[in-house]
Design a protein around this motif. Structure first.
Motif, PDB file in Angstrom:
ATOM      1  N   MET A  51       8.393   1.661   7.206  1.00  7.10           N
ATOM      2  CA  MET A  51       7.921   0.569   6.367  1.00  7.10           C
ATOM      3  C   MET A  51       6.791   0.096   6.619  1.00  7.10           C
ATOM      4  SD  MET A  51      10.650   0.013   4.127  1.00  7.10           S
ATOM      5  CE  MET A  51      10.743  -1.513   3.653  1.00  7.10           C
ATOM      6  N   ASN A  52       5.983  -0.289   5.370  1.00 10.54           N
ATOM      7  CA  ASN A  52       4.567  -0.792   5.443  1.00 10.54           C
ATOM      8  C   ASN A  52       4.830  -2.398   5.569  1.00 10.54           C
ATOM      9  OD1 ASN A  52       2.987   1.442   5.171  1.00 10.54           O
ATOM     10  ND2 ASN A  52       3.599   1.439   3.019  1.00 10.54           N
ATOM     11  N   ARG A  53       5.464  -2.994   6.825  1.00 15.83           N
ATOM     12  CA  ARG A  53       5.650  -4.079   7.137  1.00 15.83           C
ATOM     13  C   ARG A  53       5.702  -4.330   8.366  1.00 15.83           C
ATOM     14  NH1 ARG A  53       8.397  -6.695   2.434  1.00 15.83           N
ATOM     15  NH2 ARG A  53       9.357  -8.311   4.275  1.00 15.83           N
TER      16      ARG A  53
ATOM     17  N   LYS B 152       7.947 -11.292   6.901  1.00 11.45           N
ATOM     18  CA  LYS B 152       7.434 -11.209   5.304  1.00 11.45           C
ATOM     19  C   LYS B 152       6.066 -10.729   5.326  1.00 11.45           C
ATOM     20  CE  LYS B 152      10.611 -15.039   4.402  1.00 11.45           C
ATOM     21  NZ  LYS B 152      10.847 -16.644   4.284  1.00 11.45           N
TER      22      LYS B 152
ATOM     23  N   VAL C 246       3.048  -7.539   4.971  1.00 12.22           N
ATOM     24  CA  VAL C 246       3.135  -6.343   4.131  1.00 12.22           C
ATOM     25  C   VAL C 246       1.878  -5.800   4.840  1.00 12.22           C
ATOM     26  CG1 VAL C 246       4.774  -6.411   2.407  1.00 12.22           C
ATOM     27  CG2 VAL C 246       2.289  -6.900   2.220  1.00 12.22           C
ATOM     28  N   THR C 247       1.554  -4.645   5.368  1.00  7.91           N
ATOM     29  CA  THR C 247       0.431  -4.120   6.114  1.00  7.91           C
ATOM     30  C   THR C 247       0.059  -2.779   5.132  1.00  7.91           C
ATOM     31  OG1 THR C 247       1.848  -2.627   7.512  1.00  7.91           O
ATOM     32  CG2 THR C 247       1.147  -4.755   8.193  1.00  7.91           C
ATOM     33  N   PHE C 248      -1.256  -2.541   5.129  1.00 12.27           N
ATOM     34  CA  PHE C 248      -1.960  -1.455   4.638  1.00 12.27           C
ATOM     35  C   PHE C 248      -2.795  -0.813   5.542  1.00 12.27           C
ATOM     36  CE2 PHE C 248      -2.269  -5.736   2.105  1.00 12.27           C
ATOM     37  CZ  PHE C 248      -1.342  -5.476   1.483  1.00 12.27           C
TER      38      PHE C 248
ATOM     39  N   GLN D 260      -1.728   1.136  -1.667  1.00 13.54           N
ATOM     40  CA  GLN D 260      -1.246   1.937  -0.349  1.00 13.54           C
ATOM     41  C   GLN D 260      -0.027   2.580  -0.795  1.00 13.54           C
ATOM     42  OE1 GLN D 260      -1.842   1.086   3.260  1.00 13.54           O
ATOM     43  NE2 GLN D 260      -0.009   2.722   3.646  1.00 13.54           N
ATOM     44  N   GLY D 261       0.868   2.208  -1.589  1.00 10.69           N
ATOM     45  CA  GLY D 261       2.040   2.793  -2.352  1.00 10.69           C
ATOM     46  C   GLY D 261       1.717   4.059  -3.136  1.00 10.69           C
TER      47      GLY D 261
ATOM     48  N   GLY E 141       6.628   2.194  -2.465  1.00 11.08           N
ATOM     49  CA  GLY E 141       5.555   2.014  -1.502  1.00 11.08           C
ATOM     50  C   GLY E 141       5.897   1.570  -0.130  1.00 11.08           C
ATOM     51  N   GLU E 142       7.478   1.342  -0.076  1.00 13.08           N
ATOM     52  CA  GLU E 142       7.849   1.083   1.288  1.00 13.08           C
ATOM     53  C   GLU E 142       7.501  -0.395   1.825  1.00 13.08           C
ATOM     54  OE1 GLU E 142       7.469   4.194   4.194  1.00 13.08           O
ATOM     55  OE2 GLU E 142       8.847   5.514   3.047  1.00 13.08           O
TER      56      GLU E 142
END
Lengths: 333, 333
Positions: free
Chosen positions: A1-3, A7, A9-11, A125-126, B126-127
């Motif tokens: 996961m891009n997290r 809460k 989110v990361t790129f 990112q997605g 996009g996760e």
């Protein structure tokens, strides 16, 4: 996961702000950061017969000049994300007519800019987009008419009133190219402490800024001093004071890193109550003032937290409190 | 890239609508699809002292019951995406106060539902999220007051006027679980053919629906007959006629697959001008009527195209045309 954390989110593609354009009104052009904006309007109307049409023209100019400055065409862009303060985000919808780019209208009041920036990065990112165009605008006269009183009535303002910034900003966020990188984002939830004074939106919004900032630091494991600058917008003088009090109560250090777009845009000599506000305020201060510092290397790491007061003239008349929201975006030079 | 063709995004994770809840007003409860909605309001006010507060309560109920029906808590959800027709999307902001879920406010007029659905899927693909909560609501009386005239004035409607649906809908979109899958989405750009009649939004919106539908079919290489149902919302009687004309002109076959949420929701016996509209219309018809058919296997493949007229009462007074937008979401049972 891009997290990371609860809460945030990361790129890891680190989308870049490859080009942008900022326009401000004459009053904003007298402020201390005027030289960091691309264009200062010669007058408040630009020859339009209503301020709503001026606001629209400002956004159209910002978008068009953003594209031109990088030789971009509509076909190079996969999404246009825009929003503004006006009812039914009219400024954005009308300004977007000229572009055959899929349009995502958003509403986050003065937090619109960070919401657009964060959404853009998620789409990149997605792998839904390589380039996303974002834009927002506001105008003193349209906001006064809609949220307060028509200017002609000459209603006395109070010291906690903020002055809506006349201006517009647009940027292209891209998976490749040159420019500051966006690292992660923390989106806030609606925060409502029951405050009802529509003449003091800074106090109403401070808890939302606090909540999102705290969440961001917890999620990322960073302190305030991780950042060279933490630019809030637009808490104004009153809201910034409130935010600092809330942070001091919980013993955060590094409070000297906090700056507020609304406090800074007009400087100290202009009569603008508690400072600037409006969806354009944090947008022009980020893409003008802050980008300037990032590009010149004076700032390496910055956090931008845009706060929005989601009130309407009708909710105020119906005696409601003011729901607020804040979104934080971390940018590195 | 998670894209096909020029403007369509694809979701190979195939996010699912795992749970949803629909509420409609008494008039909508007399329509032919009433049994597919979870709840019919006993009266138009639900005991609130203004219709704006009723609209808010409807959305709160829809969100809460969506979560309850699947034993979900706020912590299980990573984003709440909501929007509505009211100025500054007040209904959504106020209804979101109870949830500590990152809030993304959007505005797409009656296209809000598909915008929310499409964004949810991008965040999941996009996760950035495993579960996203979406919601929208509208109310006949709030919309009349804001966009037309207060009901008390008893202004005569014309035949092309649509009747704003009183109702609300919410859903959870999830990367895993059971329920219809969302396959791809085509987001439309702002389309404005210069039409200015705020009493005929169907005609104004038809070109946006046409443009997005055409783009979707081109990008995916599908024909209209690929889908068992193509549900537009809310073109109404007038707009649906226009859309069919536009499709016939370009020799599309399979026009019998087209249905319109606004045409169908009230049936043929109620006096509602050209049919239903409002951000709740296509939302309750998709999550009620269509989901029912998808879940029972009567429909295997559906396309939902929600269209929004981005006018405001002020843009109409200032003599502007009506910018429109449409977003298409492909759903499989």
């Amino acid at each position: 996961m891009n997290r990371i954390g609860e809460k945030t989110v990361t790129f890891d593609k680190q989308p870049r702000i490859i080009t942008s354009y900022t326009i401000v009104g004459p009053l904003e052009g007298l402020g201390p950061h005027a030289l960091t904006f691309q264009e200062i309007m010669p007058d408040i109307s630009l020859g339009q017969d209503t301020p709503e049409k001026t606001e629209r023209l400002i956004l159209e100019m910002a978008i068009e000049k953003t594209l031109q400055s990088h030789n971009l065409k509509a076909e190079d862009i996969q999404f246009l994300i825009a929003g503004d303060l006006l009812n039914q985000i009219g400024t954005s919808a009308f300004s977007a007519r000229g572009y055959s780019i899929p349009f995502l209208g958003i509403y986050g009041a003065c937090s619109t800019f960070c919401q657009a920036l964060g959404l853009s990065c998620m789409l990149i990112q997605g792998e839904f987009a390589q380039k996303v165009l974002i834009g927002t605008a506001s105008h003193y006269q349209t906001a006064e008419r809609q949220f307060r009183y028509p200017i002609e009535l000459n209603i006395q303002h109070v010291a906690t009133n903020q002055h809506t910034v006349t201006g517009g900003a647009s940027a292209v966020i891209s998976v490749d190219g040159e420019g500051p990188r966006i690292i992660d984002a923390t989106f806030g939830s609606i925060t409502d402490y029951g405050l009802k004074d529509a003449n003091d939106l800074g106090s109403a919004m401070a808890p939302a800024a606090f909540s999102t900032l705290k969440q961001h630091l917890t999620d990322t494991g960073r302190g305030l001093d991780y950042y060279d600058v933490i630019l809030t917008g637009d808490l104004g003088i009153q809201g910034s004071k409130m935010l600092k009090l809330l942070l001091e109560q919980e013993n955060y250090s590094g409070l000297e890193r906090l700056e507020d777009a609304g406090v800074q845009i007009y400087g100290t000599n202009q009569q603008v109550g508690a400072g600037g506000s409006g969806s354009a305020c944090v947008a022009v201060m980020t893409l003008g003032y802050l980008l300037n510092k990032l590009n010149s290397g004076k700032v390496k790491k910055a956090l931008v937290i845009a706060t929005g007061a989601m009130l309407s003239s009708l909710s105020v008349l119906q005696g409601d409190s003011i729901p607020c929201v804040a979104h934080a975006i971390s940018i590195e030079g």
